[in-house]
Design a protein around this motif. Structure first.
Motif, PDB file in Angstrom:
ATOM      1  N   THR A   1       9.882  13.549   3.738  1.00 20.49           N
ATOM      2  CA  THR A   1       9.880  14.440   4.518  1.00 20.49           C
ATOM      3  C   THR A   1       9.605  14.298   5.941  1.00 20.49           C
ATOM      4  OG1 THR A   1       9.272  16.113   2.872  1.00 20.49           O
ATOM      5  CG2 THR A   1       8.811  17.066   5.026  1.00 20.49           C
ATOM      6  N   ASP A   2       8.683  13.396   5.911  1.00 20.74           N
ATOM      7  CA  ASP A   2       8.150  12.736   7.592  1.00 20.74           C
ATOM      8  C   ASP A   2       9.612  12.256   7.988  1.00 20.74           C
ATOM      9  OD1 ASP A   2       6.219  11.949   9.744  1.00 20.74           O
ATOM     10  OD2 ASP A   2       7.275  10.075   8.891  1.00 20.74           O
ATOM     11  N   GLY A   3      10.288  11.391   7.467  1.00 28.70           N
ATOM     12  CA  GLY A   3      11.616  10.846   7.854  1.00 28.70           C
ATOM     13  C   GLY A   3      12.646  11.899   8.336  1.00 28.70           C
TER      14      GLY A   3
ATOM     15  N   ALA B   1      12.388   5.460  -3.886  1.00 31.75           N
ATOM     16  CA  ALA B   1      11.941   6.401  -4.917  1.00 31.75           C
ATOM     17  C   ALA B   1      11.705   5.904  -6.414  1.00 31.75           C
ATOM     18  CB  ALA B   1      12.989   7.387  -5.040  1.00 31.75           C
ATOM     19  N   LYS B   2      12.795   5.278  -6.789  1.00 31.87           N
ATOM     20  CA  LYS B   2      12.623   4.800  -8.269  1.00 31.87           C
ATOM     21  C   LYS B   2      11.452   3.596  -8.232  1.00 31.87           C
ATOM     22  CE  LYS B   2      17.458   5.178  -9.461  1.00 31.87           C
ATOM     23  NZ  LYS B   2      18.651   4.637  -9.876  1.00 31.87           N
ATOM     24  N   SER B   3      11.444   2.696  -7.602  1.00 28.72           N
ATOM     25  CA  SER B   3      10.072   1.852  -7.471  1.00 28.72           C
ATOM     26  C   SER B   3       8.783   2.270  -7.363  1.00 28.72           C
ATOM     27  CB  SER B   3      10.839   0.502  -6.480  1.00 28.72           C
ATOM     28  OG  SER B   3      10.365   1.008  -5.157  1.00 28.72           O
ATOM     29  N   SER B   4       8.713   3.330  -6.508  1.00 28.03           N
ATOM     30  CA  SER B   4       7.612   4.021  -6.565  1.00 28.03           C
ATOM     31  C   SER B   4       7.025   4.562  -7.461  1.00 28.03           C
ATOM     32  CB  SER B   4       7.548   4.866  -5.287  1.00 28.03           C
ATOM     33  OG  SER B   4       8.124   4.241  -3.915  1.00 28.03           O
ATOM     34  N   LEU B   5       7.944   5.227  -8.334  1.00 27.72           N
ATOM     35  CA  LEU B   5       7.526   5.881  -9.596  1.00 27.72           C
ATOM     36  C   LEU B   5       6.977   4.873 -10.519  1.00 27.72           C
ATOM     37  CD1 LEU B   5      10.499   8.548 -10.080  1.00 27.72           C
ATOM     38  CD2 LEU B   5       7.972   8.933  -9.447  1.00 27.72           C
TER      39      LEU B   5
ATOM     40  N   ALA C   1       9.873   4.991   3.421  1.00 24.97           N
ATOM     41  CA  ALA C   1      10.496   5.962   2.742  1.00 24.97           C
ATOM     42  C   ALA C   1      11.119   6.595   4.186  1.00 24.97           C
ATOM     43  CB  ALA C   1       9.595   6.880   1.862  1.00 24.97           C
ATOM     44  N   SER C   2      10.205   7.047   4.950  1.00 26.17           N
ATOM     45  CA  SER C   2      10.472   7.738   6.298  1.00 26.17           C
ATOM     46  C   SER C   2      11.651   6.856   7.068  1.00 26.17           C
ATOM     47  CB  SER C   2       9.293   7.600   7.054  1.00 26.17           C
ATOM     48  OG  SER C   2       9.541   8.262   8.598  1.00 26.17           O
ATOM     49  N   LYS C   3      11.337   5.532   7.074  1.00 28.79           N
ATOM     50  CA  LYS C   3      12.439   4.713   7.882  1.00 28.79           C
ATOM     51  C   LYS C   3      13.821   5.016   7.286  1.00 28.79           C
ATOM     52  CE  LYS C   3      12.912   0.167   9.937  1.00 28.79           C
ATOM     53  NZ  LYS C   3      14.436  -0.026   9.525  1.00 28.79           N
ATOM     54  N   SER C   4      13.769   5.054   5.832  1.00 30.29           N
ATOM     55  CA  SER C   4      15.043   4.999   5.122  1.00 30.29           C
ATOM     56  C   SER C   4      16.168   6.121   5.416  1.00 30.29           C
ATOM     57  CB  SER C   4      14.928   4.651   3.661  1.00 30.29           C
ATOM     58  OG  SER C   4      14.327   5.932   3.016  1.00 30.29           O
TER      59      SER C   4
ATOM     60  N   SER D   1       0.797  -1.227   0.094  1.00 33.15           N
ATOM     61  CA  SER D   1      -0.137  -0.070  -0.048  1.00 33.15           C
ATOM     62  C   SER D   1       0.886   1.169   0.148  1.00 33.15           C
ATOM     63  CB  SER D   1      -0.843  -0.085   1.260  1.00 33.15           C
ATOM     64  OG  SER D   1      -0.099   0.212   2.561  1.00 33.15           O
ATOM     65  N   ASN D   2       0.363   2.272  -0.243  1.00 29.41           N
ATOM     66  CA  ASN D   2       0.917   3.461  -0.284  1.00 29.41           C
ATOM     67  C   ASN D   2       1.387   3.912   0.918  1.00 29.41           C
ATOM     68  OD1 ASN D   2       0.626   3.809  -3.110  1.00 29.41           O
ATOM     69  ND2 ASN D   2      -0.634   5.764  -2.920  1.00 29.41           N
ATOM     70  N   MET D   3       0.572   3.651   2.081  1.00 30.70           N
ATOM     71  CA  MET D   3       1.043   3.960   3.530  1.00 30.70           C
ATOM     72  C   MET D   3       2.235   3.175   3.814  1.00 30.70           C
ATOM     73  SD  MET D   3       0.410   5.917   5.839  1.00 30.70           S
ATOM     74  CE  MET D   3      -1.351   6.436   5.468  1.00 30.70           C
ATOM     75  N   GLU D   4       2.551   1.948   3.286  1.00 28.75           N
ATOM     76  CA  GLU D   4       3.413   1.066   3.693  1.00 28.75           C
ATOM     77  C   GLU D   4       4.672   1.691   2.976  1.00 28.75           C
ATOM     78  OE1 GLU D   4       2.459  -3.232   4.318  1.00 28.75           O
ATOM     79  OE2 GLU D   4       1.573  -2.536   2.511  1.00 28.75           O
TER      80      GLU D   4
END
Length: 216
Positions: free
Chosen positions: A46-48, A27-31, A11-14, A3-6
């Protein structure tokens, strides 16, 4: 399917983990999966960096670690920013951002640049230790609306006053709106030197810019 939330949480954790390779991979896989790049920057990366900043404030992260977090943030957002559709950006707001001369601190400014970009502004990041005349010349060159400067040392805050003085001397004070921020900077100091706004943090900076442009 993830899911997008996951994805946002990963992303935040990274960023908190200072994992540049992971941030870039996300970033690449999400695009490729069609995730909105603006959403991923704002709700994920940004949350991260915000959480990393909070950990730093509490003494749970040290400066070299925070800088690594910022490097991961930049690597990811560079990829995503290129994918943001032109019509999603508010190109009517052009900003020149810099850390003042004599000050090498770049972390806070980096977050400001990221958030300004997320919010659709055209941002020209001049880096750290930038002389006032270079900042002003760049603002003239791109016909900027906003000049934003950051200082993390009491001794370099005087460069913000120098910028304001130079704008007045060159007859440019009314052409650009100025906003200042950084750990030792205060609302009182902003008023004292004639800056148009003071930003307590990066998100406050975004809100202040929109307010300045509304007033303009």
């Amino acid at each position: 399917m993830v899911s997008n939330m996951e994805i946002f949480e990963a992303a935040s954790k990274s960023i908190i983990d200072q994992d540049i390779d992971k941030a870039v991979e996300i970033a690449k896989s999400s695009l490729s999966q069609g995730v909105n790049p603006l959403e991923l920057i704002e709700k994920g990366f940004t949350d991260g960096i915000r959480k990393a900043g909070e950990l730093f404030d509490r003494g749970q992260l040290f400066l070299p670690e925070l800088m690594s977090c910022a490097d991961a943030m930049k690597a990811a957002t560079d990829i995503l920013s290129d994918a943001i559709p032109a019509d999603s950006r508010n190109k009517s707001i052009k900003c020149v951002i810099a850390t003042v001369e004599g000050d090498i601190h770049d972390i806070g400014k980096g977050l400001v640049v990221s958030l300004f970009t997320v919010n659709g502004m055209e941002v020209h990041d001049l880096g750290a230790e930038v002389p006032s005349d270079v900042i002003i010349d760049k603002a003239i060159e791109i016909d900027a609306d906003i000049i934003g400067t950051s200082a993390l040392l009491n001794t370099t805050m005087k460069q913000m006053k120098k910028l304001e003085d130079e704008l007045r001397e060159r007859g440019l004070k009314d052409r650009f709106k100025t906003i200042i921020g950084g750990a030792p900077v205060t609302e009182r100091y902003a008023k004292k030197i004639g800056a148009d706004a003071y930003a307590e943090n990066a998100m406050d900076g975004v809100n202040k810019v929109f307010q300045l442009m509304k007033d303009k």
